[in-house]
Design a protein around this motif. Structure first.
Motif, PDB file in Angstrom:
ATOM      1  N   ASP A 195       0.666  -1.101   0.010  1.00  0.00           N
ATOM      2  CA  ASP A 195       0.091  -0.215   0.401  1.00  0.00           C
ATOM      3  C   ASP A 195       1.198   1.063  -0.297  1.00  0.00           C
ATOM      4  O   ASP A 195       1.932   1.423   1.108  1.00  0.00           O
ATOM      5  N   GLN A 225      -5.942  11.426 -11.052  1.00  0.00           N
ATOM      6  CA  GLN A 225      -7.219  11.141 -10.277  1.00  0.00           C
ATOM      7  C   GLN A 225      -7.565   9.957 -11.029  1.00  0.00           C
ATOM      8  O   GLN A 225      -8.073   9.563 -11.691  1.00  0.00           O
ATOM      9  N   TYR A 226      -8.697   9.201  -9.510  1.00  0.00           N
ATOM     10  CA  TYR A 226     -10.004   8.301 -10.313  1.00  0.00           C
ATOM     11  C   TYR A 226     -11.515   8.992  -9.492  1.00  0.00           C
ATOM     12  O   TYR A 226     -11.020   9.460  -8.686  1.00  0.00           O
ATOM     13  N   THR A 227     -12.213   8.121 -10.142  1.00  0.00           N
ATOM     14  CA  THR A 227     -13.988   7.932  -9.789  1.00  0.00           C
ATOM     15  C   THR A 227     -14.010   7.447  -8.475  1.00  0.00           C
ATOM     16  O   THR A 227     -14.798   8.465  -7.556  1.00  0.00           O
ATOM     17  N   GLY A 228     -13.587   6.153  -8.331  1.00  0.00           N
ATOM     18  CA  GLY A 228     -13.784   5.506  -6.899  1.00  0.00           C
ATOM     19  C   GLY A 228     -12.533   6.233  -5.429  1.00  0.00           C
ATOM     20  O   GLY A 228     -11.725   6.811  -5.607  1.00  0.00           O
ATOM     21  N   ASN A 229     -12.122   4.982  -4.670  1.00  0.00           N
ATOM     22  CA  ASN A 229     -11.475   5.245  -3.925  1.00  0.00           C
ATOM     23  C   ASN A 229     -10.026   5.083  -4.369  1.00  0.00           C
ATOM     24  O   ASN A 229      -9.230   4.607  -2.812  1.00  0.00           O
ATOM     25  N   LYS A 230      -9.803   4.647  -5.480  1.00  0.00           N
ATOM     26  CA  LYS A 230      -8.495   4.208  -5.773  1.00  0.00           C
ATOM     27  C   LYS A 230      -7.145   4.987  -5.902  1.00  0.00           C
ATOM     28  O   LYS A 230      -7.668   6.022  -6.225  1.00  0.00           O
ATOM     29  N   VAL A 231      -6.171   4.277  -5.040  1.00  0.00           N
ATOM     30  CA  VAL A 231      -5.012   5.792  -4.450  1.00  0.00           C
ATOM     31  C   VAL A 231      -4.659   6.380  -5.385  1.00  0.00           C
ATOM     32  O   VAL A 231      -3.915   6.067  -7.066  1.00  0.00           O
ATOM     33  N   SER A 232      -4.318   7.723  -5.828  1.00  0.00           N
ATOM     34  CA  SER A 232      -3.810   8.641  -6.672  1.00  0.00           C
ATOM     35  C   SER A 232      -2.907   9.337  -6.197  1.00  0.00           C
ATOM     36  O   SER A 232      -3.226   9.728  -4.663  1.00  0.00           O
ATOM     37  N   ILE A 235      -5.344  12.142  -4.042  1.00  0.00           N
ATOM     38  CA  ILE A 235      -5.752  11.093  -2.533  1.00  0.00           C
ATOM     39  C   ILE A 235      -4.043  11.518  -2.160  1.00  0.00           C
ATOM     40  O   ILE A 235      -4.125  11.762  -0.960  1.00  0.00           O
ATOM     41  N   GLU A 239      -3.805  12.971   1.707  1.00  0.00           N
ATOM     42  CA  GLU A 239      -3.639  12.034   2.600  1.00  0.00           C
ATOM     43  C   GLU A 239      -2.706  12.054   3.661  1.00  0.00           C
ATOM     44  O   GLU A 239      -2.050  11.309   4.678  1.00  0.00           O
TER      45      GLU A 239
END
Length: 310
Positions: A195, A225-232, A235, A239
């Protein structure tokens, strides 16, 4: 292959440069003491030559000749320059099909790259195939969230490296995307993916607080970036607390100017990406005052264009 001097001399011929976008930041602070320029590419995909003059969208753009000429020009103008790549060096032209990455790595060495990270397509000749090209590299491969124990790449990459430019310490680390489902299992073999978020937080804190780095840079192949929660990259910026600059890749995102994102500590993180195929070169100019406060003074996306007669 030619030596670096001869290579750069030839690249100055038949090359054209065009600024595609600027990012103005106002006047420089009076306390300016040191300037640093960071140049960067991503997702070059074995595009050693410009796109052909065939009427297509990218005709005449890209190519290592124009890139090398611009890099040489910037190094003549600026004292402190770093040059990075955010992965997917390989795959996309017959050069890779025939030579499995050798000319790409040799060209990067001749241009004086300081470091790169790995993209998913850098596994297209397998872990062993990538390892076979590393003797041609005079720059480190930085990747912190892949474990290569018991593979041909064991001990041949680094999680991070600190670069010294004048009295500056620039800490740089690399992050790669999840390989499962994206890269054939036989290509990445025993490589273990971890991760990237906790690793990024741990390493950036180590570089900033324990190693005393004046700037922390992440070479990321996670995607913008992505529309879901995939790490980009976006993000990652939000974070974490100690990353100053994210140089991204994977999503082939053309940013005409960097994105600024507030991190968990409320400070701006600069996120930049310059598309794909070596069409553009990112150029970020920073100043550091006597207290090592950092300011982004200018950002440009430079379109690399083959000069034609007529």
């Amino acid at each position: 292959m030619q030596n670096r001097r001869a290579f750069l001399k030839q690249t100055a011929l038949g090359s054209g440069l065009l600024l595609a976008g600027g990012f103005p930041f106002g006047a420089l602070a009076a306390a300016e003491t040191t300037r640093l320029t960071i140049l960067h590419t991503n997702d070059v995909h074995s595009r050693l030559d410009p796109f052909p003059m065939d009427g297509s969208k990218f005709q005449g753009l890209g190519g290592i000749a124009a890139r090398a000429a611009l890099i040489e020009q910037v190094r003549k103008e600026e004292q402190h320059v770093l040059l990075f790549d955010a992965g997917d060096i390989f795959q996309g032209t017959p050069y890779f099909n025939l030579y499995k990455g050798e000319p790409e790595i040799k060209a990067m060495s001749m241009m004086g790259y300081d470091a790169c990270t790995m993209g998913n397509h850098d596994f297209d000749a397998g872990v062993a195939g990538f390892a076979q090209q590393l003797p041609h590299a005079n720059f480190p491969v930085l990747i912190a969230n892949y474990n290569f124990n018991h593979t041909e790449l064991e001990g041949k990459t680094k999680p991070y490296q600190i670069f010294r430019k004048g009295d500056l310490k620039i800490g740089v680390f690399g992050l790669g995307i999840q390989l499962w489902g994206l890269v054939p299992k036989e290509a990445y073999g025993r490589t273990w993916y971890h991760d990237p978020l906790p690793i990024a937080q741990e390493l950036s804190e180590k570089l900033k607080k324990k190693k005393g780095c004046d700037m922390v840079v992440c070479l990321s192949h996670l995607g913008y970036q992505y529309t879901g929660n995939k790490v980009s990259d976006c993000i990652l910026a939000r974070e974490t607390e100690h990353i100053d600059l994210i140089i991204g890749g994977h999503t082939h995102t053309f940013l005409d100017e960097p994105t600024l994102i507030k991190n968990k500590a409320g400070r701006d993180v600069i996120v930049n990406q310059v598309g794909w195929a070596g069409i553009r070169l990112g150029k970020l100019d920073f100043t550091f005052d006597s207290k090592k406060n950092t300011k982004l003074t200018n950002a440009q996306t430079v379109i690399l264009r083959k000069q034609t007669i007529g």
